[in-house]
Design a protein around this motif. Structure first.
Motif, PDB file in Angstrom:
ATOM      1  N   ASP A  67      37.526   5.815   3.200  1.00 45.63           N
ATOM      2  CA  ASP A  67      38.364   4.947   2.386  1.00 45.63           C
ATOM      3  C   ASP A  67      37.527   3.789   1.837  1.00 45.63           C
ATOM      4  N   PRO A  68      37.326   3.735   0.527  1.00 47.21           N
ATOM      5  CA  PRO A  68      36.474   2.688  -0.042  1.00 47.21           C
ATOM      6  C   PRO A  68      37.106   1.303  -0.036  1.00 47.21           C
ATOM      7  N   GLU A  69      38.387   1.219   0.293  1.00 48.68           N
ATOM      8  CA  GLU A  69      39.050  -0.088   0.313  1.00 48.68           C
ATOM      9  C   GLU A  69      39.160  -0.681   1.712  1.00 48.68           C
ATOM     10  N   ARG A  70      38.513  -0.065   2.660  1.00 43.07           N
ATOM     11  CA  ARG A  70      38.425  -0.638   3.999  1.00 43.07           C
ATOM     12  C   ARG A  70      37.074  -1.339   4.156  1.00 43.07           C
ATOM     13  N   PHE A  71      37.030  -2.328   5.043  1.00 43.97           N
ATOM     14  CA  PHE A  71      35.747  -2.919   5.397  1.00 43.97           C
ATOM     15  C   PHE A  71      34.900  -1.873   6.109  1.00 43.97           C
ATOM     16  N   GLU A  72      33.621  -1.863   5.814  1.00 47.02           N
ATOM     17  CA  GLU A  72      32.711  -0.912   6.465  1.00 47.02           C
ATOM     18  C   GLU A  72      32.658  -1.146   7.972  1.00 47.02           C
ATOM     19  N   ASP A  73      32.687  -2.385   8.370  1.00 50.33           N
ATOM     20  CA  ASP A  73      32.638  -2.759   9.777  1.00 50.33           C
ATOM     21  C   ASP A  73      34.051  -2.732  10.357  1.00 50.33           C
ATOM     22  N   ASP A  74      34.302  -1.830  11.289  1.00 45.22           N
ATOM     23  CA  ASP A  74      35.640  -1.717  11.872  1.00 45.22           C
ATOM     24  C   ASP A  74      36.087  -3.001  12.569  1.00 45.22           C
ATOM     25  N   ALA A  81      42.398  -0.581  14.112  1.00 45.87           N
ATOM     26  CA  ALA A  81      43.069  -0.594  15.420  1.00 45.87           C
ATOM     27  C   ALA A  81      44.018   0.588  15.590  1.00 45.87           C
ATOM     28  N   ILE A  82      44.470   1.181  14.478  1.00 49.18           N
ATOM     29  CA  ILE A  82      45.357   2.344  14.569  1.00 49.18           C
ATOM     30  C   ILE A  82      44.677   3.611  14.050  1.00 49.18           C
ATOM     31  N   GLY A  83      43.344   3.611  14.050  1.00 51.21           N
ATOM     32  CA  GLY A  83      42.607   4.802  13.649  1.00 51.21           C
ATOM     33  C   GLY A  83      42.516   5.003  12.156  1.00 51.21           C
ATOM     34  N   MET A  84      42.685   3.933  11.381  1.00 47.88           N
ATOM     35  CA  MET A  84      42.624   4.057   9.933  1.00 47.88           C
ATOM     36  C   MET A  84      41.707   2.995   9.344  1.00 47.88           C
ATOM     37  N   GLY A  85      40.501   2.924   9.958  1.00 51.61           N
ATOM     38  CA  GLY A  85      39.458   2.081   9.404  1.00 51.61           C
ATOM     39  C   GLY A  85      38.807   2.789   8.228  1.00 51.61           C
ATOM     40  N   VAL A  86      37.554   2.540   8.001  1.00 50.56           N
ATOM     41  CA  VAL A  86      36.866   3.126   6.846  1.00 50.56           C
ATOM     42  C   VAL A  86      36.842   4.658   6.922  1.00 50.56           C
ATOM     43  N   ILE A  87      36.777   5.216   8.126  1.00 47.13           N
ATOM     44  CA  ILE A  87      36.860   6.670   8.331  1.00 47.13           C
ATOM     45  C   ILE A  87      38.072   6.930   9.208  1.00 47.13           C
ATOM     46  N   ILE A  99      38.355  13.894  15.191  1.00 46.60           N
ATOM     47  CA  ILE A  99      37.673  13.215  16.291  1.00 46.60           C
ATOM     48  C   ILE A  99      36.788  12.113  15.707  1.00 46.60           C
ATOM     49  N   GLN A 100      36.720  11.001  16.394  1.00 44.86           N
ATOM     50  CA  GLN A 100      35.873   9.895  15.945  1.00 44.86           C
ATOM     51  C   GLN A 100      34.454  10.391  15.696  1.00 44.86           C
ATOM     52  N   PRO A 101      33.924  10.247  14.497  1.00 48.94           N
ATOM     53  CA  PRO A 101      32.563  10.726  14.227  1.00 48.94           C
ATOM     54  C   PRO A 101      31.522   9.934  15.010  1.00 48.94           C
ATOM     55  N   ASP A 102      30.445  10.615  15.387  1.00 48.18           N
ATOM     56  CA  ASP A 102      29.367   9.897  16.068  1.00 48.18           C
ATOM     57  C   ASP A 102      28.597   9.067  15.049  1.00 48.18           C
ATOM     58  N   ALA A 103      27.632   8.288  15.532  1.00 47.13           N
ATOM     59  CA  ALA A 103      26.920   7.347  14.663  1.00 47.13           C
ATOM     60  C   ALA A 103      26.206   8.051  13.521  1.00 47.13           C
ATOM     61  N   PHE A 143      52.560   3.272  -4.183  1.00 47.19           N
ATOM     62  CA  PHE A 143      53.030   3.283  -2.798  1.00 47.19           C
ATOM     63  C   PHE A 143      54.328   4.070  -2.696  1.00 47.19           C
ATOM     64  N   ALA A 144      54.548   4.596  -1.490  1.00 44.87           N
ATOM     65  CA  ALA A 144      55.742   5.396  -1.234  1.00 44.87           C
ATOM     66  C   ALA A 144      56.993   4.522  -1.272  1.00 44.87           C
ATOM     67  N   SER A 145      58.105   5.115  -1.710  1.00 44.89           N
ATOM     68  CA  SER A 145      59.341   4.347  -1.834  1.00 44.89           C
ATOM     69  C   SER A 145      59.960   4.015  -0.478  1.00 44.89           C
ATOM     70  N   ARG A 146      59.544   4.763   0.557  1.00 46.15           N
ATOM     71  CA  ARG A 146      59.969   4.468   1.921  1.00 46.15           C
ATOM     72  C   ARG A 146      58.713   4.279   2.777  1.00 46.15           C
ATOM     73  N   PRO A 147      58.706   3.318   3.697  1.00 46.81           N
ATOM     74  CA  PRO A 147      57.489   3.052   4.468  1.00 46.81           C
ATOM     75  C   PRO A 147      57.060   4.245   5.316  1.00 46.81           C
ATOM     76  N   LEU A 148      55.772   4.495   5.335  1.00 43.20           N
ATOM     77  CA  LEU A 148      55.195   5.528   6.196  1.00 43.20           C
ATOM     78  C   LEU A 148      54.922   4.938   7.578  1.00 43.20           C
ATOM     79  N   PRO A 149      54.885   5.771   8.619  1.00 41.67           N
ATOM     80  CA  PRO A 149      54.741   5.243   9.979  1.00 41.67           C
ATOM     81  C   PRO A 149      53.514   4.364  10.209  1.00 41.67           C
ATOM     82  N   TYR A 150      52.436   4.591   9.479  1.00 38.88           N
ATOM     83  CA  TYR A 150      51.213   3.817   9.710  1.00 38.88           C
ATOM     84  C   TYR A 150      51.282   2.413   9.110  1.00 38.88           C
TER      85      TYR A 150
END
Length: 252
Positions: A67-74, A81-87, A99-103, A143-150
């Motif tokens: 996701d290019p709109e997230r900060f690179e540094d988690d 915090a909910i698994g939706m950082g840059v990756i 699965i969380q990618p390795d370095a 954006f979705a017309s109804r909020p998504l769980p995330y």
């Protein structure tokens, strides 16, 4: 106003390269549903401004890749915090995406997608500053017309148009101009609700006042069928209205 417009369109793509698809833990059917939920489909069409001199930076792959709109540094990214950082490792339903990618894998993904996009973005802003002395970024979303769980904001009172701002890069005249233009066209408008903020390349963030930025988010119910992803009957009208708003900004 002669400030050139730079359209940043980060979430319109459905493209997931095979090497990334192979790492995802969901079925093809679930992936199709997730793309339907998470893609800002048709924003590359909606924000086409044929009558206005503008430049576009369009991210070429799905946000599910990186996701290019997230900060690179988690550590700097609230959504990490909910698994939706840059990756993303989680879906919009807060289930496992991968699965969380390795370095090593993380570095490869960032070098392949995130860093090239931000180089193009930064270079485009630098070019406009050099040519015109100012640059206006429109951060283009839906954006979705109804909020998504995330989503952090689960309020059901969703406007037609959400405008995102930054205290440094969104001057009052710009916010007022865009707000009034959409209201005049009959849309309901909210500021930083249900989403907040707007993007600026990091080298310029809070450093260069000549870089202006505003996020425009369009409620998907206005232009598409959210259950199928097909274009709705009013997509041309919404596109024309966005162009009208942009024209008024240019004339302010």
């Amino acid at each position: 106003m002669k400030t050139p417009i730079l359209l940043h369109i980060p979430h319109s793509s459905l493209n997931i390269p095979k090497a990334v698809r192979d790492k995802l833990c969901i079925s093809d059917a679930e992936l199709e549903r997730e793309l339907l939920r998470m893609t800002d489909r048709y924003t590359d069409i909606l924000f086409g401004l044929p009558t206005i001199t503008s430049h576009s930076i369009i991210y070429p792959v799905s946000r599910l890749v990186v996701d290019p709109e997230r900060f690179e540094d988690d550590a700097m990214e609230l959504m990490a915090a909910i698994g939706m950082g840059v990756i993303y490792t989680a879906t919009s339903q807060r289930t496992l995406l991968r699965i969380q990618p390795d370095a090593c894998e993380r570095t490869k993904l960032l070098d392949a997608y995130y860093h090239p996009h931000h180089r193009r973005f930064t270079e485009a802003v630098a070019e406009l500053l050099n040519e015109a002395g100012q640059a206006l970024i429109i951060d283009c979303h839906s954006f979705a017309s109804r909020p998504l769980p995330y989503e952090l904001n689960q309020g059901m009172d969703r406007p037609d148009i959400c405008l995102g701002t930054d205290a440094f890069h969104t001057p009052k005249w710009l916010l007022d101009s865009v707000t009034k233009a959409f209201l005049k066209l009959g849309y309901s408008v909210a500021i930083n609700h249900p989403f907040a903020g707007t993007i600026v390349p990091l080298p310029y963030y809070t450093q260069e006042a000549r870089v202006l930025s505003i996020m425009i988010e369009i409620n998907r119910k206005l232009y598409m069928h959210e259950d199928t992803g097909e274009k709705g009957p009013f997509i041309a009208r919404v596109k024309d209205d966005i162009a009208t708003v942009a024209s008024q900004i240019v004339q302010t």
